[in-house]
Design a protein around this motif. Structure first.
Motif, PDB file in Angstrom:
ATOM      1  N   ARG A 151     -16.029  21.712 -32.308  1.00 23.51           N
ATOM      2  CA  ARG A 151     -16.776  22.815 -31.710  1.00 23.51           C
ATOM      3  C   ARG A 151     -15.824  23.871 -31.145  1.00 23.51           C
ATOM      4  O   ARG A 151     -16.077  25.081 -31.260  1.00 23.51           O
ATOM      5  N   TYR A 152     -14.712  23.406 -30.574  1.00 23.73           N
ATOM      6  CA  TYR A 152     -13.708  24.336 -30.052  1.00 23.73           C
ATOM      7  C   TYR A 152     -13.107  25.170 -31.183  1.00 23.73           C
ATOM      8  O   TYR A 152     -12.910  26.386 -31.040  1.00 23.73           O
ATOM      9  N   MET A 185      -9.308  27.563 -24.671  1.00 23.44           N
ATOM     10  CA  MET A 185      -9.645  26.561 -25.690  1.00 23.44           C
ATOM     11  C   MET A 185      -8.392  26.013 -26.368  1.00 23.44           C
ATOM     12  O   MET A 185      -8.304  24.809 -26.663  1.00 23.44           O
ATOM     13  N   THR A 234     -14.827  32.024 -34.344  1.00 20.38           N
ATOM     14  CA  THR A 234     -15.796  33.083 -34.042  1.00 20.38           C
ATOM     15  C   THR A 234     -15.149  34.196 -33.220  1.00 20.38           C
ATOM     16  O   THR A 234     -15.349  35.389 -33.483  1.00 20.38           O
ATOM     17  N   GLU A 235     -14.354  33.796 -32.214  1.00 18.51           N
ATOM     18  CA  GLU A 235     -13.712  34.802 -31.367  1.00 18.51           C
ATOM     19  C   GLU A 235     -12.667  35.595 -32.146  1.00 18.51           C
ATOM     20  O   GLU A 235     -12.502  36.801 -31.943  1.00 18.51           O
ATOM     21  N   GLY A 259     -10.757  33.333 -23.365  1.00 18.43           N
ATOM     22  CA  GLY A 259     -11.428  32.153 -23.929  1.00 18.43           C
ATOM     23  C   GLY A 259     -10.563  31.442 -24.955  1.00 18.43           C
ATOM     24  O   GLY A 259     -10.504  30.197 -24.977  1.00 18.43           O
ATOM     25  N   PRO A 313     -12.375  37.672 -24.818  1.00 21.92           N
ATOM     26  CA  PRO A 313     -12.130  36.667 -25.868  1.00 21.92           C
ATOM     27  C   PRO A 313     -10.723  36.087 -25.832  1.00 21.92           C
ATOM     28  O   PRO A 313     -10.535  34.905 -26.154  1.00 21.92           O
ATOM     29  N   LYS A 345     -14.455  25.866 -34.070  1.00 26.14           N
ATOM     30  CA  LYS A 345     -15.450  26.793 -34.569  1.00 26.14           C
ATOM     31  C   LYS A 345     -15.579  28.011 -33.655  1.00 26.14           C
ATOM     32  O   LYS A 345     -15.682  29.163 -34.111  1.00 26.14           O
ATOM     33  N   GLN A 346     -15.531  27.762 -32.329  1.00 32.18           N
ATOM     34  CA  GLN A 346     -15.628  28.868 -31.374  1.00 32.18           C
ATOM     35  C   GLN A 346     -14.388  29.762 -31.453  1.00 32.18           C
ATOM     36  O   GLN A 346     -14.490  30.992 -31.338  1.00 32.18           O
TER      37      GLN A 346
END
Length: 370
Positions: free
Chosen positions: A186-187, A172, A193-194, A168, A165, A189-190
């Motif tokens: 979307r980035y 991002m 999440t991570e 990632g 993570p 939001k991801q």
């Protein structure tokens, strides 16, 4: 009568002198070999008898011939007594040395082997205690090796799970910083999440560290297990819907338990999440609770297909995640270790066994006192 009393007094006086002298010698040689002490004790016994006899002979004005006879008899008794004492002392010392040599076998990988030669009851009891201690040390070393292996595996898994993570997040964030992200929302939001995934992992590590350190704070209170299960089912329902798994909680009796509601809710949540992630779509996860004669048993049954028999003893180990096919996409294998730690902190036990089509996790808690 008067003569008898006088004989007793003279005999006691002579024996007392020998006894006092022997006590002084024993004090002087108290750090020497046991053989010397046994010899002194034997000499004191014979000397006390000789001194008492000489005192009585002097008081009764025995003839020189009679005194010589008595002295010779006592001297022979002294020789036999000293010889016997020396043999006994040397035998006991030899057995003690054998026991000491066997005790030196203790070490990082050593084990105690009791001497085969018979010894005194005291030395035999000491040998049994050393053997029991050796067995306990062997078990302790085995547990330590298992814990060390578990720690190494945990560090390796955590390092791997953190690296993914973080890589990632870095990619991002660089894309957002350079303005090359096609869909910034979307980035973002991801990224969130991570971050939540990392936060959960750190929280699990902190909880596990408190369990291992014995500093997990508990605030037990009497509560219905039906309410605890209901809250856990409500919390796990969104994940079950996402995976297409049915949750069944009809077999829960309204039995009271005395537990920390927050920690026990975590136990139920971990078991349900673990079961849902390993049960295929359209499968069923069932939770039940019942009271036996001396315990309250809570069970969570899934449709994972079962666990290999050789892996069953390791299911609750720190970092265990089974085969690749059973490894979930998230988590570091700490959930079940936390379950066991919290349950044992409540003086209960956690276990698992295979059933047709899946496995059943059981949490056994003590019955609350009236």
């Amino acid at each position: 009568m008067r003569a008898t009393v006088l004989i007793a007094l003279y005999a006691f006086a002579g024996a007392a002198v020998a006894g006092v002298a022997g006590a002084g010698v024993l004090r002087l040689i108290r750090r020497r070999s046991l053989t010397a002490s046994v010899a002194v004790v034997a000499a004191v016994g014979v000397g006390a008898m000789l001194a008492g006899t000489l005192a009585v002979a002097w008081a009764m004005f025995l003839s020189s011939h009679d005194l010589t006879v008595v002295t010779t008899v006592v001297a022979m008794a002294a020789v036999v007594s000293l010889a016997t004492a020396l043999l006994l002392g040397r035998w006991v010392v030899a057995r003690s040395r054998e026991l000491a040599d066997a005790a030196r076998s203790f070490g990082d990988a050593g084990a105690f082997a009791a001497p085969q030669v018979p010894a005194t009851a005291e030395l035999d009891a000491l040998s049994r205690e050393l053997a029991a201690t050796s067995a306990r040390l062997a078990e302790s070393r085995e547990r330590e090796r298992a814990l060390e292996k578990s720690r190494r595996e945990l560090v390796a898994w955590i390092s791997h799970d953190l690296r993914t993570p973080l890589a990632g997040l870095r990619a991002m964030s660089e894309a957002l910083e350079d303005g090359v992200a096609a869909d910034p929302d979307r980035y973002l939001k991801q990224i969130r999440t991570e971050v939540e995934r990392l936060n959960d992992m750190v929280g699990d590590l902190f909880e596990l560290s408190r369990i291992h350190a014995g500093t997990l704070p508990l605030s037990p209170a009497r509560i219905s297990l039906y309410d605890l299960v209901g809250d856990a089912l409500a919390g796990a329902d969104p994940l079950a819907r996402e995976h297409g798994v049915r949750l069944v909680g009809d077999g829960v009796e309204r039995v009271p338990v005395e537990v920390d509601a927050k920690e026990m809710t975590r136990v139920l949540g971990n078991l349900l999440v673990n079961a849902i992630r390993r049960t295929p779509a359209d499968g069923t996860v069932a939770i039940a609770a019942e009271r036996t004669a001396d315990a309250v048993v809570l069970s969570v049954t899934d449709g994972c297909g079962g666990i290999r028999e050789e892996d069953l003893p390791r299911v609750f180990d720190t970092g265990w995640r089974g085969t690749d096919a059973r490894t979930p996409p998230a988590g570091a294998g700490l959930g079940l270790a936390i379950v066991r730690g919290i349950v044992e902190a409540h003086q209960g036990r956690a276990s698992v066994r295979n059933i047709p089509g899946g496995c059943r996790f059981e949490v056994t808690l003590p019955v609350p006192t009236p």
